[in-house]
Design a protein around this motif. Structure first.
Motif, PDB file in Angstrom:
ATOM      1  N   PHE A 204       0.760  -1.232  -0.025  1.00  0.00           N
ATOM      2  CA  PHE A 204       0.048   0.060   0.010  1.00  0.00           C
ATOM      3  C   PHE A 204       0.893   1.204   0.011  1.00  0.00           C
ATOM      4  O   PHE A 204       2.142   0.922   0.095  1.00  0.00           O
ATOM      5  N   ALA A 224      -3.070  10.744   3.024  1.00  0.00           N
ATOM      6  CA  ALA A 224      -3.457   8.905   3.110  1.00  0.00           C
ATOM      7  C   ALA A 224      -2.614   8.407   3.858  1.00  0.00           C
ATOM      8  O   ALA A 224      -1.710   7.925   3.355  1.00  0.00           O
ATOM      9  N   GLY A 225      -2.718   8.610   5.453  1.00  0.00           N
ATOM     10  CA  GLY A 225      -1.666   7.854   6.311  1.00  0.00           C
ATOM     11  C   GLY A 225      -0.501   8.210   6.263  1.00  0.00           C
ATOM     12  O   GLY A 225       0.585   7.302   6.677  1.00  0.00           O
ATOM     13  N   HIS A 226      -0.020   9.183   5.679  1.00  0.00           N
ATOM     14  CA  HIS A 226       1.402   9.547   5.375  1.00  0.00           C
ATOM     15  C   HIS A 226       2.221  10.153   6.652  1.00  0.00           C
ATOM     16  O   HIS A 226       1.248  10.784   7.347  1.00  0.00           O
ATOM     17  N   PRO A 228       3.382  12.605   9.270  1.00  0.00           N
ATOM     18  CA  PRO A 228       2.932  14.189   9.212  1.00  0.00           C
ATOM     19  C   PRO A 228       4.261  14.994   9.199  1.00  0.00           C
ATOM     20  O   PRO A 228       5.333  14.596   9.530  1.00  0.00           O
ATOM     21  N   ARG A 243      -1.048  17.582  11.130  1.00  0.00           N
ATOM     22  CA  ARG A 243      -1.940  16.288  11.175  1.00  0.00           C
ATOM     23  C   ARG A 243      -2.927  16.344  10.203  1.00  0.00           C
ATOM     24  O   ARG A 243      -3.587  17.578   9.913  1.00  0.00           O
ATOM     25  N   GLY A 246      -6.650  10.319   7.586  1.00  0.00           N
ATOM     26  CA  GLY A 246      -6.905   9.389   6.432  1.00  0.00           C
ATOM     27  C   GLY A 246      -6.079   8.239   6.284  1.00  0.00           C
ATOM     28  O   GLY A 246      -5.062   8.282   6.712  1.00  0.00           O
ATOM     29  N   VAL A 247      -6.697   7.123   5.953  1.00  0.00           N
ATOM     30  CA  VAL A 247      -6.078   5.944   5.774  1.00  0.00           C
ATOM     31  C   VAL A 247      -5.251   5.703   4.461  1.00  0.00           C
ATOM     32  O   VAL A 247      -5.537   6.500   3.420  1.00  0.00           O
ATOM     33  N   VAL A 248      -4.070   4.861   4.819  1.00  0.00           N
ATOM     34  CA  VAL A 248      -3.385   4.732   3.548  1.00  0.00           C
ATOM     35  C   VAL A 248      -4.106   4.381   2.463  1.00  0.00           C
ATOM     36  O   VAL A 248      -5.166   3.574   2.308  1.00  0.00           O
ATOM     37  N   THR A 252      -8.964   0.229   1.817  1.00  0.00           N
ATOM     38  CA  THR A 252     -10.455   0.093   1.543  1.00  0.00           C
ATOM     39  C   THR A 252     -10.859   1.070   0.324  1.00  0.00           C
ATOM     40  O   THR A 252     -10.266   1.972   0.164  1.00  0.00           O
TER      41      THR A 252
ATOM     42  N   LEU B  60       3.080  -3.403   8.886  1.00  0.00           N
ATOM     43  CA  LEU B  60       1.963  -2.919   8.619  1.00  0.00           C
ATOM     44  C   LEU B  60       1.300  -3.717   7.226  1.00  0.00           C
ATOM     45  O   LEU B  60       0.131  -4.129   7.277  1.00  0.00           O
ATOM     46  N   ARG B  85       5.369   3.353  20.013  1.00  0.00           N
ATOM     47  CA  ARG B  85       5.853   3.423  18.893  1.00  0.00           C
ATOM     48  C   ARG B  85       5.174   2.813  17.695  1.00  0.00           C
ATOM     49  O   ARG B  85       5.044   3.330  16.799  1.00  0.00           O
ATOM     50  N   ARG B  88       1.695   4.113  17.266  1.00  0.00           N
ATOM     51  CA  ARG B  88       1.772   5.440  16.580  1.00  0.00           C
ATOM     52  C   ARG B  88       1.701   5.038  14.976  1.00  0.00           C
ATOM     53  O   ARG B  88       1.111   5.837  14.078  1.00  0.00           O
ATOM     54  N   GLU B  91      -1.832   4.447  14.086  1.00  0.00           N
ATOM     55  CA  GLU B  91      -2.386   5.722  14.373  1.00  0.00           C
ATOM     56  C   GLU B  91      -2.446   6.627  12.987  1.00  0.00           C
ATOM     57  O   GLU B  91      -3.249   7.041  12.356  1.00  0.00           O
ATOM     58  N   ILE B  92      -0.969   6.970  12.556  1.00  0.00           N
ATOM     59  CA  ILE B  92      -0.754   7.769  11.388  1.00  0.00           C
ATOM     60  C   ILE B  92      -1.188   7.264  10.316  1.00  0.00           C
ATOM     61  O   ILE B  92      -1.572   8.091   9.293  1.00  0.00           O
ATOM     62  N   THR B  93      -0.995   5.985  10.103  1.00  0.00           N
ATOM     63  CA  THR B  93      -1.500   5.462   8.739  1.00  0.00           C
ATOM     64  C   THR B  93      -3.033   5.309   8.564  1.00  0.00           C
ATOM     65  O   THR B  93      -3.495   4.886   7.666  1.00  0.00           O
ATOM     66  N   GLY B  94      -3.607   5.690   9.818  1.00  0.00           N
ATOM     67  CA  GLY B  94      -5.145   5.478   9.725  1.00  0.00           C
ATOM     68  C   GLY B  94      -5.732   4.225   9.755  1.00  0.00           C
ATOM     69  O   GLY B  94      -7.067   3.794   9.737  1.00  0.00           O
ATOM     70  N   LEU B  95      -4.713   2.960   9.958  1.00  0.00           N
ATOM     71  CA  LEU B  95      -5.114   1.838  10.078  1.00  0.00           C
ATOM     72  C   LEU B  95      -5.822   1.422  11.104  1.00  0.00           C
ATOM     73  O   LEU B  95      -6.811   0.294  11.428  1.00  0.00           O
ATOM     74  N   ASP B  97      -8.725   2.730  12.112  1.00  0.00           N
ATOM     75  CA  ASP B  97      -9.960   2.831  11.786  1.00  0.00           C
ATOM     76  C   ASP B  97     -10.468   1.608  10.913  1.00  0.00           C
ATOM     77  O   ASP B  97     -11.556   1.279  10.870  1.00  0.00           O
ATOM     78  N   VAL B  98      -9.310   0.865  10.452  1.00  0.00           N
ATOM     79  CA  VAL B  98      -9.883  -0.453   9.809  1.00  0.00           C
ATOM     80  C   VAL B  98      -9.569  -1.800  10.331  1.00  0.00           C
ATOM     81  O   VAL B  98      -9.846  -2.824  10.047  1.00  0.00           O
TER      82      VAL B  98
END
Lengths: 336, 109
Positions: A204, A224-226, A228, A243, A246-248, A252, B60, B85, B88, B91-95, B97-98
């Motif tokens: 991904f 997209a999950g990058h 910050p 900040r 957003g997901v990578v 999905t 990941l 760590r 985090r 969290e950053i990658t938004g994962l 939430d999934v």
């Protein structure tokens, strides 16, 4: 095979010298013969044969049992000879692969090349260095006709060649979007669908996309999950993490990306990066992001390009010049 | 650094205890183990990361593959007891939430 014949008389002379004197220099010369033989693809059997012939030359009355023992030795060494030949073949094919990879790496550089835009009132610096031959980080600038600039920073998870191939796909997908379609949230949502449909499940992409408007001194962005980036406020000399939720890309197909906007003031800096910067290590110790910011601050009086290069050199040195991950750092300064 | 992968299997449930670092070198082994568990129909897989002190983005990728596999096999994947760590990164990658990620408490089903 360019098998050069081993020089029998030279070998015989050396062997005799050693048998008579046990002289070190003869041993040294023997080592040289061994190296040269490998270079010239001389087989193990041939070396043993030469040894037998030399021995028979020195001792014409060599006892028969010694002669038989030599034939026996020759037989014992056959498999070693074959293994050596195999090793040499592998070495050759490895060289071929290596040169193909470097051709691919050059091609990647050409495909993914981008030109840093010249924008009045702003100073932009970029450094992007791969840890291995091929870069899994990606950055790209698009200078739109209305004067705005699209900035992409991305990292493909999964390294090496597959990552690089994937990045080329992303670049061409982005270029196929219509030019009026340049809102960061829309771009990420479209790209997410492309990646989700076309890329291996374990691969991904994290991406930060910004639309920079120099005339209005604003920047709008989505992530997209990058990893910050940071915003430097000149007014109170502080850094703030940029900040964005957003997901990578590619996990999905329904992902939505929030878009944020901020004004850029005189003397401020926008710092965009990949995790190769924040995940630097010194030995076993991780570098904290405060430390990255301190280093940036210590060079912040420099023009943007010198600034990013100085930061890179600092961390390259800290990691004994061996990058664990691709390193990309972009800094945009608003001129005072 | 190395990664040890310890699997405790019960009926319809598996607990995976990890210790060490998850990176490009150790990820393939973890992926193989994890997918063999999530590919079992209806299996509930809990991965304990308490002893994982480093994970890079390759890790990941392993958990994303695991997640996709749960959707195909009607199984479940849950990550528990992550160090700061490592948390985090999710969290950053938004994962977060999934993927079902429980930072502190060792969850049970």
């Amino acid at each position: 095979m360019d098998a050069l014949k081993l020089d029998l008389s030279h070998y015989r002379q050396l062997l005799k010298q050693y048998i008579d004197t046990q002289d070190e220099s003869a041993l040294y010369e023997a080592e040289q013969i061994s190296k040269r033989s490998i270079q010239h693809n001389i087989s193990l059997e041939e070396i043993i044969n030469t040894h037998i012939n030399a021995l028979e030359g020195i001792y014409p009355d060599l006892p028969e049992n010694i002669q038989h023992s030599m034939s026996f030795l020759l037989e014992v060494m056959i498999s070693y000879g074959l293994a050596l030949q195999e090793f040499q073949d592998l070495r050759e094919s490895q060289l071929e692969i290596k040169s193909e990879i470097s051709v691919a790496a050059r091609m990647q550089n050409t495909l993914l090349s981008t030109v840093k835009p010249e924008v009045e009132g702003f100073d932009i610096g970029v450094v992007s260095v791969p840890a291995n031959q091929m870069n899994g980080d990606y950055h790209h600038f698009i200078h739109h006709t209305d004067g705005t600039v699209g900035i992409t920073v991305a990292d493909v998870i999964g390294k090496g060649i597959p990552a690089a191939l994937c990045m080329s796909m992303i670049k061409y997908a982005m270029e196929s979007f219509p030019s009026e379609h340049k809102n960061p949230s829309e771009i990420l949502e479209s790209l997410n669908r492309v990646v989700e449909r076309n890329v291996d499940p374990s691969m991904f992409i994290t991406m930060f996309y910004a639309l920079f408007n120099p005339a209005a001194s604003t920047i709008s962005y989505s992530s997209a999950g990058h990893e910050p980036g940071f915003y430097y406020h000149a007014a109170d000399d502080t850094f703030e993490e940029i900040r964005a939720k957003g997901v990578v890309l590619g996990v999905t197909d329904t992902a939505q990306y929030r878009q944020y906007e901020r004004e850029i003031h005189v003397g401020d800096m926008i710092i965009l990066l990949t995790d190769g910067v924040t995940e630097c290590r010194q030995g076993d110790r991780f570098i904290e992001s405060e430390e990255v910011l301190e280093v940036i601050k210590s060079f912040s009086h420099l023009p943007a390009q010198e600034l990013v290069e100085s930061v890179y050199r600092h961390f390259e040195k800290l990691q004994d010049f061996h990058l664990r991950d691709d390193f990309t750092l972009i800094i945009i300064k608003k001129d005072v | 650094m190395n990664l040890t992968v310890d699997v405790q299997e019960q009926e319809n449930k598996a607990i995976v205890l990890l210790a060490g670092e998850i990176d490009a070198y150790t990820a393939p082994k973890l992926k193989e183990t994890l997918l063999s568990l999530t590919e079992k129909q209806g299996n509930k897989v809990e991965v304990n990361l308490e002893q994982v002190n480093y994970m890079d983005s390759t890790g990941l990728g392993v958990f994303v593959s695991g997640l996709k596999s749960t959707k195909e096999n009607n199984s479940e994947l849950k990550l528990v007891q992550l160090q700061d760590r490592v948390y985090r990164l999710f969290e950053i990658t938004g994962l977060i939430d999934v993927i079902d990620v429980d930072k502190t408490v060792q969850g049970g089903y």
